[in-house]
Design a protein around this motif. Sequence first.
Motif, PDB file in Angstrom:
ATOM      1  N   ARG A  98       0.870  -1.186   0.000  1.00 45.58           N
ATOM      2  CA  ARG A  98       0.000   0.000   0.000  1.00 45.58           C
ATOM      3  C   ARG A  98       0.898   1.225   0.000  1.00 45.58           C
ATOM      4  O   ARG A  98       1.789   1.358   0.828  1.00 45.58           O
ATOM      5  CB  ARG A  98      -0.889  -0.001   1.244  1.00 45.58           C
ATOM      6  N   ILE A 136       2.245   4.640   0.858  1.00 46.42           N
ATOM      7  CA  ILE A 136       2.091   5.564   1.977  1.00 46.42           C
ATOM      8  C   ILE A 136       2.409   6.986   1.505  1.00 46.42           C
ATOM      9  O   ILE A 136       3.030   7.184   0.459  1.00 46.42           O
ATOM     10  CB  ILE A 136       2.996   5.168   3.170  1.00 46.42           C
ATOM     11  N   PHE A 137       1.977   7.947   2.287  1.00 46.21           N
ATOM     12  CA  PHE A 137       2.178   9.351   1.918  1.00 46.21           C
ATOM     13  C   PHE A 137       3.659   9.658   1.697  1.00 46.21           C
ATOM     14  O   PHE A 137       4.025  10.387   0.778  1.00 46.21           O
ATOM     15  CB  PHE A 137       1.588  10.267   3.000  1.00 46.21           C
ATOM     16  N   TYR A 154      -0.759   7.976  -3.710  1.00 46.09           N
ATOM     17  CA  TYR A 154      -1.040   7.720  -2.303  1.00 46.09           C
ATOM     18  C   TYR A 154      -2.264   6.824  -2.153  1.00 46.09           C
ATOM     19  O   TYR A 154      -3.277   7.037  -2.811  1.00 46.09           O
ATOM     20  CB  TYR A 154      -1.234   9.058  -1.585  1.00 46.09           C
ATOM     21  N   GLU A 155      -2.162   5.821  -1.289  1.00 44.74           N
ATOM     22  CA  GLU A 155      -3.217   4.863  -0.948  1.00 44.74           C
ATOM     23  C   GLU A 155      -3.435   3.775  -2.000  1.00 44.74           C
ATOM     24  O   GLU A 155      -4.235   2.869  -1.775  1.00 44.74           O
ATOM     25  CB  GLU A 155      -4.554   5.556  -0.647  1.00 44.74           C
ATOM     26  N   ASP A 156      -2.767   3.835  -3.144  1.00 46.68           N
ATOM     27  CA  ASP A 156      -2.922   2.760  -4.126  1.00 46.68           C
ATOM     28  C   ASP A 156      -2.424   1.449  -3.524  1.00 46.68           C
ATOM     29  O   ASP A 156      -1.432   1.427  -2.794  1.00 46.68           O
ATOM     30  CB  ASP A 156      -2.108   3.033  -5.397  1.00 46.68           C
ATOM     31  N   LEU A 157      -3.111   0.359  -3.851  1.00 40.40           N
ATOM     32  CA  LEU A 157      -2.645  -0.967  -3.478  1.00 40.40           C
ATOM     33  C   LEU A 157      -1.941  -1.550  -4.702  1.00 40.40           C
ATOM     34  O   LEU A 157      -2.560  -1.751  -5.750  1.00 40.40           O
ATOM     35  CB  LEU A 157      -3.802  -1.869  -3.053  1.00 40.40           C
TER      36      LEU A 157
END
Length: 133
Positions: free
Chosen positions: A6, A8-9, A67-70
């Motif tokens: 995942r 992260i920022f 950001y937040e992509d899996l």
Amino acid sequence: MIVHHRVIFGDTDQMGVVYYANYLRYFEASRAEYWRATGRSHRDLDEAGVALPVVEAHCRYRRPARYEDLLAITVGVTELRGASLTFGYRVHRGDDLLADGFTRHAVIGPTGRPRALPEAMRALLPVVVLPPV
């Protein structure tokens, strides 16, 4: 093998896109998971007196990750030679191919000289062909 990550920022730049060098970190993390999946780890390599320094790395960026992509990172040994091996990688978000690449590693002993990968470890590394992109 497929490893999930995942985003992260801290992986992103000011535009919210994954900073390009982080893909090499994703490659490294997936390689470590690959070793763990064989029942071994980099510590086992150390104990066997083997190091696998990266001698070449390549990444082709196709689409941005955010950001937040899996991410799903496919990793496999694509070449196994006497004193070197190559890992291939594909980074996907769903059906979208975001990046692909490889890392080539020398196999060296404690003195820094090339050596063969111990047969017990070599047997754990099936060579795969990643489908063309």
